[in-house]
Design an enzyme around this catalytic site. Structure first.
Site: not given
Ligand code: NDP
Length: 257
Positions: A158, A165
């Site tokens: 990670y 984070k």
């Molecule tokens: P996704 O990949 O589905 O979502 C990530 C999102 O971040 C995408 O919609 C992407 O937008 C957006 N993003 C990235 N860069 C930018 C930017 N420069 N400007 C605007 N938007 C941006 O993954 P998750 O749903 O897993 O992630 C969502 C959150 O949850 C994150 O913070 C992740 O760290 C957190 N999280 C996830 C876990 C997991 O196991 N999945 C566990 C705990 C926390 P676009 O698609 O348009 O690029």
């Protein structure tokens, strides 16, 4: 439909596809009557979101493009929201990014620009959007971000994202203090591993998910809908006494030594 969020205008950032945590959140917020405003970075994500909304018969009040790496983009997006919607009551920040090559191997190998990029997109972005959202939260509000246990403990691979984070969680506390006087609450959810597009970028996802089933008190992994309902709680009046908090939605894994 129940109505915990009836007449509340809520901005959701970070739906990339049907696996996104923000999509689970969208379904929970819709169920409770929220008016939803979406932001996307990539056109491809916007197209996917439009399709999902249509399939699930969920209306969107507005969709705006927003790249958190640009102050101008943040400013324009919130101006567009102000012009079209006016007051907002909630903001869901579900956005993070780090270079794939930094999400494996040793943390000590993190590059300078990789370090800065992960912090910019995954932690500073919350500060920047909170500042912009505050101007539209004239009736008070609630801001939620998504974090992970890697902020508190060393989780293999990670790496830089764990450090970003940690910065995000500290930002939640500092922002909660700043925003409290405007009746705006700032909280985070620390979800267990969920298979999403972003999660695939971190090496060793299966091991992380397997250990939850083996060791967490509830002996099962969490899903997007469970995070959605916990996010709903924070956005609703039920959580009116809670700010600066990090709530674990991880089947209790964080209490196990
Ligand atoms: P996704 O990949 O589905 O979502 C990530 C999102 O971040 C995408 O919609 C992407 O937008 C957006 N993003 C990235 N860069 C930018 C930017 N420069 N400007 C605007 N938007 C941006 O993954 P998750 O749903 O897993 O992630 C969502 C959150 O949850 C994150 O913070 C992740 O760290 C957190 N999280 C996830 C876990 C997991 O196991 N999945 C566990 C705990 C926390 P676009 O698609 O348009 O690029």
């Amino acid at each position: 439909m129940a109505g915990l969020l009836k007449d509340k205008n809520i901005v959701v950032m970070g739906v990339a596809n049907e696996r996104s945590i923000a999509w689970g959140i969208t379904k929970s917020l819709h169920r409770e009557g929220a008016n939803l405003i979406f932001t996307n970075r990539q056109e491809r994500s916007k197209k996917k979101l439009e399709k999902l909304l249509e399939e699930h018969d969920i209306p969107s009040k507005l969709m705006v493009s927003l790249d958190v790496s640009s102050d101008e983009s943040i400013q324009e997006a919130f101006q567009e929201i102000k012009d079209n919607v006016g007051v907002i009551h909630g903001l869901v920040h579900s956005v993070a990014f780090a270079k794939r090559e930094e999400l494996k191997g040793e943390y000590a190998d993190t590059s300078r620009d990789g370090y800065l990029l992960a912090h910019e997109i995954s932690a500073y972005s919350l500060v920047a959007v909170t500042k912009a959202a505050k101007e539209l939260m004239t009736e008070g509000g609630s801001i939620i971000t998504q974090t992970y246990l890697g902020a508190e403990r060393v989780i293999p691979n990670y790496n830089i994202m764990g450090v970003a984070k940690a910065s995000l969680e500290a930002s939640v506390r500092y922002l909660a203090e700043d925003m409290g006087k405007y009746d705006i609450r700032v909280n985070a959810i620390s979800a267990g591993p969920i298979r999403t597009l972003s999660a695939k970028g971190v090496s060793g996802f299966n091991e992380k998910a397997n250990v939850i089933v083996e060791k967490a008190p509830l002996r099962r992994n969490v899903d997007q809908d469970q995070v959605g309902d916990a996010t709903l709680f924070f956005l609703s009046d039920l959580a009116r006494g809670v700010t600066g908090e990090v709530l674990h939605v991880d089947s209790g894994f964080h209490i196990i030594g």
